[in-house]
Structures are given as structure tokens and as C-alpha cells.
Design a protein around this motif. Structure first.
Motif, PDB file in Angstrom:
ATOM      1  N   LEU A  40      -4.551  71.779  35.454  1.00 25.17           N
ATOM      2  CA  LEU A  40      -4.463  73.228  35.379  1.00 25.17           C
ATOM      3  C   LEU A  40      -3.632  73.716  34.189  1.00 25.17           C
ATOM      4  CD1 LEU A  40      -3.999  74.024  39.170  1.00 25.17           C
ATOM      5  CD2 LEU A  40      -6.116  74.040  37.817  1.00 25.17           C
ATOM      6  N   ASP A  41      -3.315  72.805  33.250  1.00 22.19           N
ATOM      7  CA  ASP A  41      -2.501  73.246  32.119  1.00 22.19           C
ATOM      8  C   ASP A  41      -3.289  74.209  31.225  1.00 22.19           C
ATOM      9  OD1 ASP A  41      -4.171  71.605  30.568  1.00 22.19           O
ATOM     10  OD2 ASP A  41      -2.621  70.128  30.152  1.00 22.19           O
ATOM     11  N   ASP A  42      -2.583  74.899  30.356  1.00 19.99           N
ATOM     12  CA  ASP A  42      -3.163  75.904  29.465  1.00 19.99           C
ATOM     13  C   ASP A  42      -3.022  75.447  28.017  1.00 19.99           C
ATOM     14  OD1 ASP A  42      -3.718  77.679  31.626  1.00 19.99           O
ATOM     15  OD2 ASP A  42      -1.627  78.333  31.596  1.00 19.99           O
ATOM     16  N   TYR A  43      -4.146  75.255  27.348  1.00 23.14           N
ATOM     17  CA  TYR A  43      -4.117  74.750  25.968  1.00 23.14           C
ATOM     18  C   TYR A  43      -3.327  75.631  24.993  1.00 23.14           C
ATOM     19  CZ  TYR A  43      -8.002  78.008  25.321  1.00 23.14           C
ATOM     20  OH  TYR A  43      -8.778  79.129  25.285  1.00 23.14           O
ATOM     21  N   PRO A  44      -3.278  76.973  25.147  1.00 21.13           N
ATOM     22  CA  PRO A  44      -2.503  77.743  24.156  1.00 21.13           C
ATOM     23  C   PRO A  44      -1.031  77.331  24.096  1.00 21.13           C
ATOM     24  CG  PRO A  44      -3.961  79.212  25.352  1.00 21.13           C
ATOM     25  CD  PRO A  44      -4.001  77.877  26.062  1.00 21.13           C
ATOM     26  N   VAL A  45      -0.475  76.912  25.223  1.00 21.67           N
ATOM     27  CA  VAL A  45       0.936  76.516  25.268  1.00 21.67           C
ATOM     28  C   VAL A  45       1.219  75.428  24.229  1.00 21.67           C
ATOM     29  CG1 VAL A  45       2.682  75.383  26.724  1.00 21.67           C
ATOM     30  CG2 VAL A  45       1.159  77.133  27.711  1.00 21.67           C
ATOM     31  N   PHE A  46       0.319  74.483  24.103  1.00 27.50           N
ATOM     32  CA  PHE A  46       0.542  73.321  23.239  1.00 27.50           C
ATOM     33  C   PHE A  46      -0.075  73.490  21.851  1.00 27.50           C
ATOM     34  CE2 PHE A  46       0.114  72.018  27.719  1.00 27.50           C
ATOM     35  CZ  PHE A  46       1.448  71.689  27.952  1.00 27.50           C
ATOM     36  N   CYS A  47      -1.242  74.111  21.780  1.00 22.00           N
ATOM     37  CA  CYS A  47      -1.943  74.244  20.498  1.00 22.00           C
ATOM     38  C   CYS A  47      -1.287  75.277  19.588  1.00 22.00           C
ATOM     39  CB  CYS A  47      -3.416  74.564  20.737  1.00 22.00           C
ATOM     40  SG  CYS A  47      -4.269  73.204  21.582  1.00 22.00           S
ATOM     41  N   LEU A  48      -0.784  76.352  20.161  1.00 21.87           N
ATOM     42  CA  LEU A  48      -0.048  77.319  19.342  1.00 21.87           C
ATOM     43  C   LEU A  48       1.199  76.678  18.740  1.00 21.87           C
ATOM     44  CD1 LEU A  48      -0.365  80.513  21.563  1.00 21.87           C
ATOM     45  CD2 LEU A  48      -1.308  80.220  19.254  1.00 21.87           C
ATOM     46  N   ARG A  49       1.888  75.851  19.505  1.00 26.25           N
ATOM     47  CA  ARG A  49       3.090  75.180  19.002  1.00 26.25           C
ATOM     48  C   ARG A  49       2.744  74.190  17.886  1.00 26.25           C
ATOM     49  NH1 ARG A  49       4.588  76.895  23.935  1.00 26.25           N
ATOM     50  NH2 ARG A  49       6.794  77.409  24.240  1.00 26.25           N
ATOM     51  N   ALA A  50       1.629  73.484  18.033  1.00 31.18           N
ATOM     52  CA  ALA A  50       1.211  72.551  16.978  1.00 31.18           C
ATOM     53  C   ALA A  50       0.903  73.308  15.694  1.00 31.18           C
ATOM     54  CB  ALA A  50       0.000  71.738  17.444  1.00 31.18           C
ATOM     55  N   ALA A  51       0.144  74.398  15.794  1.00 34.00           N
ATOM     56  CA  ALA A  51      -0.208  75.185  14.604  1.00 34.00           C
ATOM     57  C   ALA A  51       1.040  75.821  13.990  1.00 34.00           C
ATOM     58  CB  ALA A  51      -1.242  76.249  14.964  1.00 34.00           C
ATOM     59  N   GLU A  52       1.945  76.308  14.818  1.00 34.07           N
ATOM     60  CA  GLU A  52       3.202  76.871  14.303  1.00 34.07           C
ATOM     61  C   GLU A  52       4.028  75.803  13.593  1.00 34.07           C
ATOM     62  OE1 GLU A  52       5.698  79.599  16.121  1.00 34.07           O
ATOM     63  OE2 GLU A  52       4.080  81.064  15.947  1.00 34.07           O
ATOM     64  N   GLY A  53       4.004  74.585  14.118  1.00 36.12           N
ATOM     65  CA  GLY A  53       4.720  73.487  13.465  1.00 36.12           C
ATOM     66  C   GLY A  53       4.174  73.227  12.067  1.00 36.12           C
ATOM     67  N   VAL A  54       2.848  73.246  11.933  1.00 34.38           N
ATOM     68  CA  VAL A  54       2.224  73.062  10.615  1.00 34.38           C
ATOM     69  C   VAL A  54       2.652  74.185   9.685  1.00 34.38           C
ATOM     70  CG1 VAL A  54       0.032  73.014   9.359  1.00 34.38           C
ATOM     71  CG2 VAL A  54       0.255  71.773  11.527  1.00 34.38           C
ATOM     72  N   LYS A  55       2.585  75.422  10.163  1.00 34.76           N
ATOM     73  CA  LYS A  55       2.942  76.572   9.327  1.00 34.76           C
ATOM     74  C   LYS A  55       4.396  76.478   8.855  1.00 34.76           C
ATOM     75  CE  LYS A  55       3.199  81.612   9.158  1.00 34.76           C
ATOM     76  NZ  LYS A  55       3.236  81.583   7.730  1.00 34.76           N
ATOM     77  N   LYS A  56       5.301  76.180   9.766  1.00 33.20           N
ATOM     78  CA  LYS A  56       6.726  76.090   9.414  1.00 33.20           C
ATOM     79  C   LYS A  56       6.959  74.988   8.382  1.00 33.20           C
ATOM     80  CE  LYS A  56       8.470  78.057  13.674  1.00 33.20           C
ATOM     81  NZ  LYS A  56       9.040  77.783  14.989  1.00 33.20           N
ATOM     82  N   ASP A  57       6.333  73.835   8.588  1.00 34.35           N
ATOM     83  CA  ASP A  57       6.475  72.737   7.628  1.00 34.35           C
ATOM     84  C   ASP A  57       5.961  73.140   6.254  1.00 34.35           C
ATOM     85  OD1 ASP A  57       7.628  70.984   9.426  1.00 34.35           O
ATOM     86  OD2 ASP A  57       5.855  69.699   9.616  1.00 34.35           O
ATOM     87  N   ARG A  58       4.763  73.706   6.216  1.00 33.97           N
ATOM     88  CA  ARG A  58       4.150  74.076   4.938  1.00 33.97           C
ATOM     89  C   ARG A  58       4.941  75.178   4.251  1.00 33.97           C
ATOM     90  NH1 ARG A  58      -0.966  71.572   4.500  1.00 33.97           N
ATOM     91  NH2 ARG A  58      -1.704  73.084   2.981  1.00 33.97           N
TER      92      ARG A  58
END
Length: 169
Positions: A40-58
Motif C-alpha cells: 500500500l505504499d505511495d510512489y510519490p513519497v520515494f520518487c519525488l525524493r529521488a528526483a529532488e536528490g538529482v536536482k540538488k546534486d546537479r
């Protein structure tokens, strides 16, 4: 290169596999979860964090890409694309994985954990990570149009061949 990962329950096995595969191939994986199976998990919880991690790194000048994984990859792609400045492409073949980087300079790739074999999905990620952006003027121009729209919702001008046609006429 740092690679940020996020998934949902349907992508958990592939994500866990990729953490090891990335390490074995000289990448630095950053796992944003999930870490246990929860149907029952929600993908936005994890996928938004992954994309934000890429943005912050870049934004900090680091070499970083991302991978988001779900059952189909569709929702995960949508979630990653909500992060301003991130372009996430859904890969369903070797060609789409390569073209996401080559033509679209995508920083995140999405794959469907229920759509392909583990070997195929790993190959899509491998090709995505290895492919550089071509830098061709036409591709850079298109990306600039998207970036401008992201910032201020300015639509690109219609080409001369479309002037007077369609709803903008």
C-alpha cells in the motif's frame, strides 16, 4: 557518478538489485526507498525524493542521475517530472533509454518493474547512465522551450507554417 533511486512496492526488487549493480559498476547509489515491501505504499513519497536528490546534486555541480521504478513506470515518471528542472523519461526499450539522454538530456529514467525482465530493465538503466546528451542545437532548443515554460508558462512561438491554423488563430 551518483545515482538516486526511488520506487514503490512493485519496483522494490529491481531497486534493490540496482543498488548492488550500481556499486559493482563504479556508481554511487543513493537509495531513497522504500526499504521494506508494503503493498500500500505511495510512489510519490520515494520518487519525488529521488528526483529532488538529482536536482540538488546537479545544482551543486555534481554528476548525478536518477532511476525511478514502479509497476509500469508511468506514475513514477509523472512524480519525478513534478520536480522543477527535472526531465524524467519512461524507458521501455534500449532505444528509448538511450534517446532519453541523447535527445532529451533526461536526468532521471523511469522503468516498469512488471513490464520487463530484470536483465532488460538493468540494461535500460545501464544504457541511460552511459549515454551522453548529444548537444545538438535542435535538441537544446527544444529543452530550452520546456525550461522557459517551466519557469513562467510562456508558450513557444508557433512556427510560420502553423500561423493562422488551429485554436491559436
Amino acid at each position: 557518478m551518483r545515482v538516486h533511486l526511488g520506487s514503490d512496492h512493485a519496483g522494490l526488487d529491481l531497486k534493490n538489485h540496482l543498488v548492488g549493480w550500481l556499486t559493482d559498476h563504479g556508481y554511487e547509489p543513493v537509495d531513497h526507498g522504500p526499504f521494506v515491501y508494503d503493498a500500500l505504499d505511495d510512489y510519490p513519497v520515494f520518487c519525488l525524493r529521488a528526483a529532488e536528490g538529482v536536482k540538488k546534486d546537479r545544482d551543486a555541480g555534481l554528476d548525478s542521475l536518477g532511476v525511478v521504478i514502479g509497476g509500469s513506470g508511468n506514475g513514477e515518471q509523472i512524480a519525478a517530472n513534478k520536480v522543477e528542472g527535472i526531465r524524467c523519461a519512461l524507458a521501455w526499450s534500449e532505444d528509448t533509454a538511450r534517446l532519453a539522454r541523447q535527445h532529451n538530456d533526461a536526468q532521471v529514467v523511469s522503468v516498469g518493474g512488471r513490464m520487463h525482465s530484470l536483465a532488460d530493465m538493468t540494461r535500460f538503466v545501464e544504457l541511460f547512465l552511459a549515454e551522453p546528451f548529444s548537444g545538438d542545437e535542435r535538441h537544446a532548443r527544444r529543452i530550452a522551450q520546456l525550461s522557459t515554460y517551466d519557469v513562467d508558462a510562456t508558450l513557444p512561438p508557433l512556427p510560420e507554417s502553423a500561423q493562422g491554423l488551429g485554436p491559436d488563430a
